[in-house]
Scaffold this motif. Structure first.
Motif, mmCIF file in Angstrom:
data_model
loop_
_atom_site.group_PDB
_atom_site.id
_atom_site.type_symbol
_atom_site.label_atom_id
_atom_site.label_comp_id
_atom_site.label_asym_id
_atom_site.label_seq_id
_atom_site.Cartn_x
_atom_site.Cartn_y
_atom_site.Cartn_z
ATOM 1 N N GLU A 106 5.861 10.667 -4.239
ATOM 2 C CA GLU A 106 5.992 9.966 -5.527
ATOM 3 C C GLU A 106 7.168 8.984 -5.533
ATOM 4 O O GLU A 106 7.094 7.912 -6.115
ATOM 5 C CB GLU A 106 6.146 10.996 -6.664
ATOM 6 C CG GLU A 106 6.244 10.331 -8.025
ATOM 7 C CD GLU A 106 6.140 11.305 -9.180
ATOM 8 O OE1 GLU A 106 5.784 12.479 -8.959
ATOM 9 O OE2 GLU A 106 6.432 10.866 -10.313
ATOM 10 N N LYS A 107 8.255 9.367 -4.862
ATOM 11 C CA LYS A 107 9.444 8.514 -4.878
ATOM 12 C C LYS A 107 9.119 7.133 -4.280
ATOM 13 O O LYS A 107 9.524 6.099 -4.819
ATOM 14 C CB LYS A 107 10.562 9.199 -4.081
ATOM 15 C CG LYS A 107 11.927 8.701 -4.430
ATOM 16 C CD LYS A 107 13.024 9.554 -3.820
ATOM 17 C CE LYS A 107 14.341 8.806 -3.933
ATOM 18 N NZ LYS A 107 15.255 9.115 -2.843
ATOM 19 N N ALA A 108 8.395 7.154 -3.162
ATOM 20 C CA ALA A 108 8.018 5.879 -2.528
ATOM 21 C C ALA A 108 7.119 5.075 -3.459
ATOM 22 O O ALA A 108 7.260 3.848 -3.595
ATOM 23 C CB ALA A 108 7.306 6.145 -1.208
ATOM 24 N N PHE A 109 6.194 5.766 -4.141
ATOM 25 C CA PHE A 109 5.299 5.072 -5.072
ATOM 26 C C PHE A 109 6.096 4.406 -6.189
ATOM 27 O O PHE A 109 5.821 3.260 -6.564
ATOM 28 C CB PHE A 109 4.271 6.059 -5.641
ATOM 29 C CG PHE A 109 3.390 5.443 -6.694
ATOM 30 C CD1 PHE A 109 2.424 4.513 -6.361
ATOM 31 C CD2 PHE A 109 3.541 5.786 -8.039
ATOM 32 C CE1 PHE A 109 1.623 3.919 -7.330
ATOM 33 C CE2 PHE A 109 2.750 5.207 -9.016
ATOM 34 C CZ PHE A 109 1.783 4.273 -8.661
ATOM 35 N N ARG A 110 7.080 5.117 -6.730
ATOM 36 C CA ARG A 110 7.896 4.530 -7.820
ATOM 37 C C ARG A 110 8.646 3.292 -7.316
ATOM 38 O O ARG A 110 8.847 2.341 -8.075
ATOM 39 C CB ARG A 110 8.896 5.560 -8.361
ATOM 40 C CG ARG A 110 8.270 6.819 -8.942
ATOM 41 C CD ARG A 110 7.442 6.536 -10.178
ATOM 42 N NE ARG A 110 6.684 7.727 -10.594
ATOM 43 C CZ ARG A 110 5.507 7.692 -11.213
ATOM 44 N NH1 ARG A 110 4.934 6.547 -11.508
ATOM 45 N NH2 ARG A 110 4.900 8.805 -11.543
ATOM 46 N N GLN A 111 9.035 3.332 -6.062
ATOM 47 C CA GLN A 111 9.713 2.170 -5.474
ATOM 48 C C GLN A 111 8.735 0.991 -5.378
ATOM 49 O O GLN A 111 9.088 -0.152 -5.701
ATOM 50 C CB GLN A 111 10.252 2.559 -4.088
ATOM 51 C CG GLN A 111 11.114 1.497 -3.427
ATOM 52 C CD GLN A 111 12.342 1.122 -4.251
ATOM 53 O OE1 GLN A 111 12.906 1.972 -4.953
ATOM 54 N NE2 GLN A 111 12.734 -0.149 -4.199
ATOM 55 N N TYR A 112 7.488 1.269 -4.977
ATOM 56 C CA TYR A 112 6.480 0.198 -4.919
ATOM 57 C C TYR A 112 6.232 -0.374 -6.318
ATOM 58 O O TYR A 112 6.084 -1.582 -6.500
ATOM 59 C CB TYR A 112 5.157 0.712 -4.338
ATOM 60 C CG TYR A 112 5.220 1.124 -2.889
ATOM 61 C CD1 TYR A 112 6.000 0.410 -1.974
ATOM 62 C CD2 TYR A 112 4.512 2.221 -2.425
ATOM 63 C CE1 TYR A 112 6.060 0.795 -0.638
ATOM 64 C CE2 TYR A 112 4.570 2.606 -1.094
ATOM 65 C CZ TYR A 112 5.347 1.896 -0.216
ATOM 66 O OH TYR A 112 5.407 2.286 1.100
ATOM 67 N N GLU A 113 6.162 0.526 -7.302
ATOM 68 C CA GLU A 113 5.959 0.047 -8.683
ATOM 69 C C GLU A 113 7.078 -0.919 -9.078
ATOM 70 O O GLU A 113 6.835 -1.976 -9.650
ATOM 71 C CB GLU A 113 5.957 1.231 -9.668
ATOM 72 C CG GLU A 113 4.696 2.071 -9.654
ATOM 73 C CD GLU A 113 4.735 3.171 -10.712
ATOM 74 O OE1 GLU A 113 5.707 3.950 -10.734
ATOM 75 O OE2 GLU A 113 3.797 3.248 -11.522
ATOM 76 N N THR A 114 8.309 -0.528 -8.755
ATOM 77 C CA THR A 114 9.476 -1.344 -9.108
ATOM 78 C C THR A 114 9.409 -2.707 -8.419
ATOM 79 O O THR A 114 9.587 -3.755 -9.066
ATOM 80 C CB THR A 114 10.772 -0.602 -8.693
ATOM 81 O OG1 THR A 114 10.717 0.729 -9.199
ATOM 82 C CG2 THR A 114 12.001 -1.305 -9.229
ATOM 83 N N GLU A 115 9.106 -2.695 -7.118
ATOM 84 C CA GLU A 115 9.079 -3.947 -6.359
ATOM 85 C C GLU A 115 7.933 -4.850 -6.789
ATOM 86 O O GLU A 115 8.111 -6.051 -6.993
ATOM 87 C CB GLU A 115 8.936 -3.648 -4.856
ATOM 88 C CG GLU A 115 10.201 -3.052 -4.250
ATOM 89 C CD GLU A 115 9.948 -2.422 -2.882
ATOM 90 O OE1 GLU A 115 8.874 -2.654 -2.292
ATOM 91 O OE2 GLU A 115 10.839 -1.680 -2.419
ATOM 92 N N MET A 116 6.749 -4.284 -6.953
ATOM 93 C CA MET A 116 5.566 -5.108 -7.297
ATOM 94 C C MET A 116 5.704 -5.691 -8.698
ATOM 95 O O MET A 116 5.282 -6.812 -8.953
ATOM 96 C CB MET A 116 4.267 -4.299 -7.222
ATOM 97 C CG MET A 116 3.992 -3.662 -5.896
ATOM 98 S SD MET A 116 3.629 -4.831 -4.593
ATOM 99 C CE MET A 116 3.771 -3.764 -3.174
#
Ligand code: S3P
Length: 194
Positions: free
Chosen positions: A57-67
């Protein structure tokens, strides 16, 4: 000097209708619609479920932030976010400073009806995949899980919301109309038009 136009963000728990309603709102406002989950899946070339399973999930939240940062730079749009995105402080800050925010809500029975046949949501996967014959038991398991996910998010959702619509007993079109009407009431005097 006129202020730049603001994005219109759709936030809310899974199954409240953001992705269904967003394209209609965008059409009415003559804007582009972005679904952040879809953008992530397209750019990363894998499903949200796979990202959760393989990277967490942590990586996914990072993708959300970047995208989100890449979308924010584009012309004012209608943008639907996954249910957990606003809990990331950097995302909440971006939403506040670059747009107006519509919060979609729904009661648990309605959400269950909308999500129970969809096994693509990693946070609900086990409660939607293994429903068995005991319908009430399945709903109870779902409701307990969903409430525990929503509880820490509630304050964030409500602090961010400029406009809230309960989608439980409304058609997709009716929800889209309400949000579109809200967007149209915003004027430059409000700090920037939608
Ligand atoms: C999530 C919601 C999902 C998706 C991911 C995580 C969440 O989006 O981003 O499965 O944390 O609530 P929807 O709200 O569009 O289902």
């Amino acid at each position: 000097m006129s202020k730049p136009e603001l994005h219109l963000y759709l936030i809310g728990f899974m199954g409240t209708g953001k992705s269904a309603v967003g394209p209609l709102v965008a059409k009415c406002l003559h804007r582009t619609f972005y679904d952040l989950d879809e953008v992530i899946a397209t750019v990363m070339r894998r499903s949200i479920k796979t990202i959760f399973e393989t990277e967490g999930e942590k990586a996914f939240r990072q993708y959300e932030t970047e995208m989100l940062q890449t979308i924010v730079g584009s012309e004012a749009a209608v943008i639907a976010l996954g249910g957990g995105a606003p809990t990331v402080p950097a995302i909440a800050q971006t939403l506040r400073t670059t747009g107006r925010i519509a919060l979609l809500t729904a009661d648990w029975r309605t959400i269950w009806d909308r999500v129970k046949d969809n096994t693509s949501r990693p946070l609900l996967a086990d409660v939607t995949e293994d429903r068995g014959a005991n319908v009430d038991g399945a709903f109870a398991r779902f409701a307990a899980r969903a409430k525990s996910i929503l509880q820490p998010r509630l304050a964030v959702y409500h602090a961010l919301a400029d406009f809230t619509v309960d989608t439980s007993s409304l058609s997709i079109e009716a929800v889209a109309n309400r949000i579109t009407e809200y967007a149209r009431t915003l004027t430059a005097a409000d700090g920037g038009g939608i």
